[in-house]
Scaffold this motif. Structure first.
Motif, PDB file in Angstrom:
ATOM      1  N   ALA A  74      39.943  49.195  43.733  1.00 14.97           N
ATOM      2  CA  ALA A  74      39.455  48.007  44.428  1.00 14.97           C
ATOM      3  C   ALA A  74      38.307  48.332  45.387  1.00 14.97           C
ATOM      4  CB  ALA A  74      40.604  47.345  45.180  1.00 14.97           C
ATOM      5  N   LYS A  75      38.265  49.549  45.918  1.00 14.77           N
ATOM      6  CA  LYS A  75      37.201  49.924  46.850  1.00 14.77           C
ATOM      7  C   LYS A  75      35.838  50.031  46.166  1.00 14.77           C
ATOM      8  CE  LYS A  75      40.066  52.341  50.190  1.00 14.77           C
ATOM      9  NZ  LYS A  75      40.334  53.616  50.860  1.00 14.77           N
ATOM     10  N   LEU A  76      35.821  50.225  44.855  1.00 12.85           N
ATOM     11  CA  LEU A  76      34.569  50.377  44.121  1.00 12.85           C
ATOM     12  C   LEU A  76      34.014  49.053  43.607  1.00 12.85           C
ATOM     13  CD1 LEU A  76      35.447  53.571  42.057  1.00 12.85           C
ATOM     14  CD2 LEU A  76      34.139  53.416  44.177  1.00 12.85           C
ATOM     15  N   LEU A  77      34.703  47.949  43.815  1.00  8.40           N
ATOM     16  CA  LEU A  77      34.269  46.664  43.273  1.00  8.40           C
ATOM     17  C   LEU A  77      32.899  46.193  43.765  1.00  8.40           C
ATOM     18  CD1 LEU A  77      37.571  44.634  43.061  1.00  8.40           C
ATOM     19  CD2 LEU A  77      36.350  45.833  41.264  1.00  8.40           C
ATOM     20  N   PRO A  78      32.502  46.450  45.014  1.00  6.74           N
ATOM     21  CA  PRO A  78      31.151  46.022  45.414  1.00  6.74           C
ATOM     22  C   PRO A  78      30.031  46.656  44.581  1.00  6.74           C
ATOM     23  CG  PRO A  78      32.461  46.491  47.346  1.00  6.74           C
ATOM     24  CD  PRO A  78      33.263  46.924  46.160  1.00  6.74           C
ATOM     25  N   GLU A  79      30.299  47.790  43.943  1.00 10.84           N
ATOM     26  CA  GLU A  79      29.311  48.420  43.075  1.00 10.84           C
ATOM     27  C   GLU A  79      29.294  47.795  41.683  1.00 10.84           C
ATOM     28  OE1 GLU A  79      30.336  52.517  42.875  1.00 10.84           O
ATOM     29  OE2 GLU A  79      30.319  52.775  45.049  1.00 10.84           O
ATOM     30  N   ILE A  80      30.364  47.090  41.318  1.00 13.42           N
ATOM     31  CA  ILE A  80      30.531  46.550  39.966  1.00 13.42           C
ATOM     32  C   ILE A  80      29.941  45.149  39.847  1.00 13.42           C
ATOM     33  CG2 ILE A  80      32.211  45.995  38.167  1.00 13.42           C
ATOM     34  CD1 ILE A  80      32.018  48.996  38.940  1.00 13.42           C
ATOM     35  N   TYR A  81      30.226  44.281  40.822  1.00 10.91           N
ATOM     36  CA  TYR A  81      29.706  42.914  40.759  1.00 10.91           C
ATOM     37  C   TYR A  81      29.445  42.376  42.150  1.00 10.91           C
ATOM     38  CZ  TYR A  81      34.502  41.365  41.849  1.00 10.91           C
ATOM     39  OH  TYR A  81      35.728  41.172  42.428  1.00 10.91           O
ATOM     40  N   GLU A  82      28.633  41.324  42.186  1.00 10.21           N
ATOM     41  CA  GLU A  82      28.331  40.622  43.429  1.00 10.21           C
ATOM     42  C   GLU A  82      28.867  39.200  43.274  1.00 10.21           C
ATOM     43  OE1 GLU A  82      24.434  38.993  45.889  1.00 10.21           O
ATOM     44  OE2 GLU A  82      24.173  40.397  44.236  1.00 10.21           O
ATOM     45  N   ASN A  83      29.656  38.761  44.234  1.00 10.10           N
ATOM     46  CA  ASN A  83      30.226  37.424  44.190  1.00 10.10           C
ATOM     47  C   ASN A  83      29.148  36.426  44.631  1.00 10.10           C
ATOM     48  OD1 ASN A  83      31.738  35.127  44.289  1.00 10.10           O
ATOM     49  ND2 ASN A  83      33.394  36.019  45.493  1.00 10.10           N
ATOM     50  N   VAL A  84      28.700  35.560  43.712  1.00 13.89           N
ATOM     51  CA  VAL A  84      27.669  34.578  44.018  1.00 13.89           C
ATOM     52  C   VAL A  84      28.232  33.152  43.936  1.00 13.89           C
ATOM     53  CG1 VAL A  84      25.715  36.027  43.389  1.00 13.89           C
ATOM     54  CG2 VAL A  84      26.847  34.657  41.627  1.00 13.89           C
ATOM     55  N   THR A  85      29.517  33.020  44.184  1.00 12.70           N
ATOM     56  CA  THR A  85      30.166  31.710  44.158  1.00 12.70           C
ATOM     57  C   THR A  85      29.607  30.858  45.291  1.00 12.70           C
ATOM     58  OG1 THR A  85      32.161  32.769  43.319  1.00 12.70           O
ATOM     59  CG2 THR A  85      32.397  30.536  44.174  1.00 12.70           C
ATOM     60  N   THR A  86      29.330  29.598  45.004  1.00 10.77           N
ATOM     61  CA  THR A  86      28.760  28.703  46.003  1.00 10.77           C
ATOM     62  C   THR A  86      29.796  28.330  47.061  1.00 10.77           C
ATOM     63  OG1 THR A  86      29.287  26.785  44.641  1.00 10.77           O
ATOM     64  CG2 THR A  86      27.087  27.745  44.391  1.00 10.77           C
ATOM     65  N   PRO A  87      29.358  28.074  48.291  1.00  9.15           N
ATOM     66  CA  PRO A  87      30.299  27.735  49.367  1.00  9.15           C
ATOM     67  C   PRO A  87      31.093  26.455  49.109  1.00  9.15           C
ATOM     68  CG  PRO A  87      28.163  28.331  50.274  1.00  9.15           C
ATOM     69  CD  PRO A  87      28.007  28.264  48.796  1.00  9.15           C
ATOM     70  N   ASP A  88      30.516  25.497  48.369  1.00 10.09           N
ATOM     71  CA  ASP A  88      31.252  24.261  48.112  1.00 10.09           C
ATOM     72  C   ASP A  88      32.496  24.510  47.258  1.00 10.09           C
ATOM     73  OD1 ASP A  88      29.557  24.811  45.931  1.00 10.09           O
ATOM     74  OD2 ASP A  88      29.738  22.737  45.218  1.00 10.09           O
ATOM     75  N   GLN A  89      32.472  25.552  46.431  1.00 10.78           N
ATOM     76  CA  GLN A  89      33.659  25.900  45.646  1.00 10.78           C
ATOM     77  C   GLN A  89      34.776  26.398  46.564  1.00 10.78           C
ATOM     78  OE1 GLN A  89      34.229  25.512  42.300  1.00 10.78           O
ATOM     79  NE2 GLN A  89      32.264  24.438  42.260  1.00 10.78           N
ATOM     80  N   TYR A  90      34.417  27.164  47.587  1.00  6.39           N
ATOM     81  CA  TYR A  90      35.423  27.642  48.533  1.00  6.39           C
ATOM     82  C   TYR A  90      35.957  26.501  49.386  1.00  6.39           C
ATOM     83  CZ  TYR A  90      34.438  32.432  47.217  1.00  6.39           C
ATOM     84  OH  TYR A  90      34.314  33.600  46.507  1.00  6.39           O
ATOM     85  N   GLU A  91      35.101  25.505  49.694  1.00  6.16           N
ATOM     86  CA  GLU A  91      35.576  24.321  50.417  1.00  6.16           C
ATOM     87  C   GLU A  91      36.586  23.560  49.570  1.00  6.16           C
ATOM     88  OE1 GLU A  91      32.249  21.935  51.600  1.00  6.16           O
ATOM     89  OE2 GLU A  91      31.311  23.597  52.678  1.00  6.16           O
TER      90      GLU A  91
END
Length: 142
Positions: A74-91
């Motif tokens: 799990a510590k290596l995940l920032p090297e694998i992908y970047e989360n580009v989910t829009t803020p409205d989805q989190y709302e």
């Protein structure tokens, strides 16, 4: 490191899905898209592509930084992908979490414990003892 990877293996290796079979099912059921197009589990992905994964009620988006087919920590995940989910989805996710089962349609599924207690409170005390006499016994009539 390979230049391409299967989407089902990448989703599992990047820890977006817990098992590879769940990732395969998500692809087959049209919950994984690349560029707005549903993809099959065998679709190959390249660095730079944006993968959209629909986990109702939210659609998550991930930009691929590295193609892998072996699961990593799990510590290596920032090297694998970047989360580009829009803020409205989190709302939307937050609103769904707050509402809980309030939006459950009446008559659909079993009542929750809260529903049952409300029903007991509504029916229970006022009708208690109204129809039956607990002291009446069939043996006393003879």
């Amino acid at each position: 490191m390979a230049e391409v990877a299967r989407i089902d293996k990448w989703l599992w290796a990047a820890r977006i899905f817990k098992t590879r079979s769940i990732a395969v099912d998500a692809c087959k059921n049209g919950r994984v898209t690349i560029g707005g197009v549903n993809v099959k589990p065998s679709h190959t992905v390249k660095v730079g592509e944006v993968v959209a994964v629909r986990k109702p009620p939210v659609t998550y988006s991930f930009k691929i930084l590295k193609t892998i087919e072996q699961r990593v920590g799990a510590k290596l995940l920032p090297e694998i992908y970047e989360n580009v989910t829009t803020p409205d989805q989190y709302e939307l996710l937050e609103m769904n979490r707050i509402s809980g089962f309030v939006n459950r349609a009446r008559g659909m599924g079993r009542p929750t414990k809260k529903d049952r207690r409300a029903l007991d409170e509504f029916v229970g005390p006022s009708l208690e003892g109204a129809f039956f006499d607990d002291d009446w016994d069939l043996d006393d009539e003879e």
